[in-house]
Design a protein around this motif. Structure first.
Motif, short mmCIF file in Angstrom:
data_model
loop_
_atom_site.label_atom_id
_atom_site.label_comp_id
_atom_site.label_asym_id
_atom_site.label_seq_id
_atom_site.Cartn_x
_atom_site.Cartn_y
_atom_site.Cartn_z
N HIS A 136 0.84 -1.20 0.00
CA HIS A 136 0.00 0.00 0.00
C HIS A 136 0.88 1.25 0.00
O HIS A 136 1.97 1.27 0.57
CB HIS A 136 -0.93 -0.01 1.21
CG HIS A 136 -2.01 -1.06 1.09
ND1 HIS A 136 -3.26 -0.78 0.63
CD2 HIS A 136 -1.98 -2.40 1.33
CE1 HIS A 136 -3.98 -1.89 0.61
NE2 HIS A 136 -3.23 -2.88 1.04
N GLU A 137 0.37 2.29 -0.66
CA GLU A 137 1.19 3.48 -0.87
C GLU A 137 1.55 4.19 0.43
O GLU A 137 2.51 4.97 0.46
CB GLU A 137 0.49 4.44 -1.83
CG GLU A 137 -0.93 4.81 -1.46
CD GLU A 137 -1.64 5.54 -2.60
OE1 GLU A 137 -0.93 6.02 -3.51
OE2 GLU A 137 -2.87 5.62 -2.60
N ASN A 138 0.84 3.92 1.51
CA ASN A 138 1.25 4.52 2.79
C ASN A 138 2.53 3.90 3.33
O ASN A 138 3.20 4.47 4.19
CB ASN A 138 0.12 4.40 3.83
CG ASN A 138 -0.25 2.97 4.14
OD1 ASN A 138 -0.22 2.10 3.26
ND2 ASN A 138 -0.61 2.70 5.38
N ASN A 139 2.88 2.69 2.85
CA ASN A 139 4.19 2.07 3.05
C ASN A 139 4.64 2.10 4.52
O ASN A 139 5.65 2.71 4.89
CB ASN A 139 5.23 2.78 2.18
CG ASN A 139 6.59 2.09 2.16
OD1 ASN A 139 6.70 0.92 2.50
ND2 ASN A 139 7.61 2.83 1.79
N GLN A 214 -4.67 -9.89 -4.72
CA GLN A 214 -5.96 -9.35 -4.33
C GLN A 214 -6.10 -9.29 -2.81
O GLN A 214 -6.60 -8.29 -2.26
CB GLN A 214 -7.09 -10.19 -4.92
CG GLN A 214 -8.48 -9.65 -4.60
CD GLN A 214 -9.57 -10.49 -5.22
OE1 GLN A 214 -9.42 -11.72 -5.34
NE2 GLN A 214 -10.66 -9.87 -5.62
N MET A 215 -5.64 -10.32 -2.12
CA MET A 215 -5.72 -10.32 -0.66
C MET A 215 -4.84 -9.23 -0.06
O MET A 215 -5.22 -8.60 0.93
CB MET A 215 -5.34 -11.70 -0.13
CG MET A 215 -6.33 -12.78 -0.49
SD MET A 215 -5.85 -14.43 0.08
CE MET A 215 -6.03 -14.24 1.84
N SER A 216 -3.69 -8.99 -0.67
CA SER A 216 -2.83 -7.90 -0.19
C SER A 216 -3.54 -6.56 -0.36
O SER A 216 -3.51 -5.70 0.53
CB SER A 216 -1.51 -7.89 -0.97
OG SER A 216 -0.85 -9.12 -0.88
N HIS A 217 -4.20 -6.41 -1.48
CA HIS A 217 -4.94 -5.18 -1.77
C HIS A 217 -6.08 -4.98 -0.78
O HIS A 217 -6.37 -3.84 -0.37
CB HIS A 217 -5.49 -5.26 -3.20
CG HIS A 217 -6.50 -4.21 -3.54
ND1 HIS A 217 -6.18 -2.88 -3.72
CD2 HIS A 217 -7.85 -4.30 -3.74
CE1 HIS A 217 -7.26 -2.20 -4.02
NE2 HIS A 217 -8.29 -3.02 -4.03
N GLN A 218 -6.70 -6.08 -0.37
CA GLN A 218 -7.88 -5.99 0.51
C GLN A 218 -7.53 -5.95 1.99
O GLN A 218 -8.42 -5.98 2.82
CB GLN A 218 -8.80 -7.18 0.22
CG GLN A 218 -9.42 -7.15 -1.16
CD GLN A 218 -10.22 -8.40 -1.49
OE1 GLN A 218 -10.00 -9.46 -0.88
NE2 GLN A 218 -11.13 -8.30 -2.44
N ASP A 219 -6.25 -5.89 2.30
CA ASP A 219 -5.84 -5.84 3.71
C ASP A 219 -6.62 -4.76 4.46
O ASP A 219 -6.63 -3.58 4.05
CB ASP A 219 -4.34 -5.55 3.80
CG ASP A 219 -3.84 -5.56 5.23
OD1 ASP A 219 -3.46 -6.63 5.71
OD2 ASP A 219 -3.85 -4.48 5.87
N ALA A 220 -7.26 -5.16 5.54
CA ALA A 220 -8.18 -4.26 6.25
C ALA A 220 -7.48 -3.02 6.80
O ALA A 220 -8.10 -1.95 6.92
CB ALA A 220 -8.86 -5.02 7.38
#
Length: 267
Positions: A136-139, A214-220
């Motif tokens: 995620h871009e917040n890194n 996809q699961m990485s993208h959907q990380d809560a």
């Protein structure tokens, strides 16, 4: 199919080169073995190909195989699995050709072992890309563009231990998972021991590359990271716009190189 358009655009610019490579590998370099031995052992009008989910998810085969069939009259049935499973299919003789990316296991597959007939006839490197780490871009692990892979893995471990990062792993027998484990090993980490049954820190998806992405993208908590090959990333990065490339090879490094080998199965 829309999410694969980016890679297809790239391929279309070099279509002839890709086709020449593909035909040389399955019909040229191994022509004698492939046409007379492999096809005679099965339906002479159909090839069974076991390849990786990353190859399949990239869209490459969707683009090349219809051209191959049109020019040769030979249909190609594709089994999209991890490298480990593709090798198993090859060992059992359930497929004619494998296209995988785990060099040490490929070498074992084609080499005579203990006097036994090798499972594969020969190996040729058909293409390569490289592995990258996206997140995620917040890194939250604060990976930097100039970090070498040792620093990257160390920062990921620190972020995971601090509770602000989650790593999503294929957790299967794929070439990508093998590479991931080697990267953790380079900093003396065994994930299954370090983060045993702690999915909030380290999640083994047991699925293909697209599903893991996809699961990485959907990380809560928007703190997911994963290792992915660049080809698959190019196919899906327009879909998962909150994910960015946060680590890749720096000058002088080659341990993220990802070569693919094609091997006709010994009939």
């Amino acid at each position: 199919m829309g999410e694969r358009r980016t890679l297809k655009t790239i391929i279309s610019e070099h279509k002839i080169a890709f086709l020449v490579i593909f035909f040389l590998i399955v019909g040229g370099s191994f022509g004698t073995f492939f046409v007379f031995d492999v096809l005679s052992a099965r339906n002479p009008n159909r090839i069974m190909l076991a390849t990786t989910t990353s190859t399949y998810d990239s869209g490459l085969l969707d683009y090349l195989l219809p051209e191959f069939t049109q020019k040769t009259g030979i249909e190609v049935s594709v089994l999209s699995v991890g490298t480990g499973q593709a090798l198993v299919y090859g060992e059992s003789g359930d497929v004619d050709v494998i296209l995988v990316h785990s060099r040490s296991r490929e070498d074992t597959f084609v080499n005579d072992s203990d006097g036994q007939t090798p499972f594969g006839i020969n190996r040729a490197c058909v293409m390569y890309n490289d592995f990258i780490i996206v997140g995620h871009e917040n890194n939250p692990a604060e990976l930097l563009p100039d970090d070498n892979i040792t620093i990257v893995m160390t920062k990921l471990k620190e972020g995971i231990d601090a509770g602000n990062s989650t790593f999503y792993s294929r957790g299967d027998s794929s070439g990508t998972y093998s590479k991931e484990l080697s990267l953790w090993s380079s900093i003396n980490i065994i994930p299954d021991v370090e983060w045993f049954i702690q999915p909030e820190k380290y999640t083994e998806t047991g699925q293909g590359m697209a599903a893991t992405l996809q699961m990485s993208h959907q990380d809560a908590n928007n703190q997911g990271y994963t290792l992915i090959d660049r080809g698959t990333w190019l196919s899906f990065n327009d879909t998962y716009t909150t994910l960015k490339i946060l680590a890749e090879s720096v000058v002088g490094e080659d341990n993220l190189l990802n070569p693919y080998g094609v091997i006709p199965v010994n009939p």
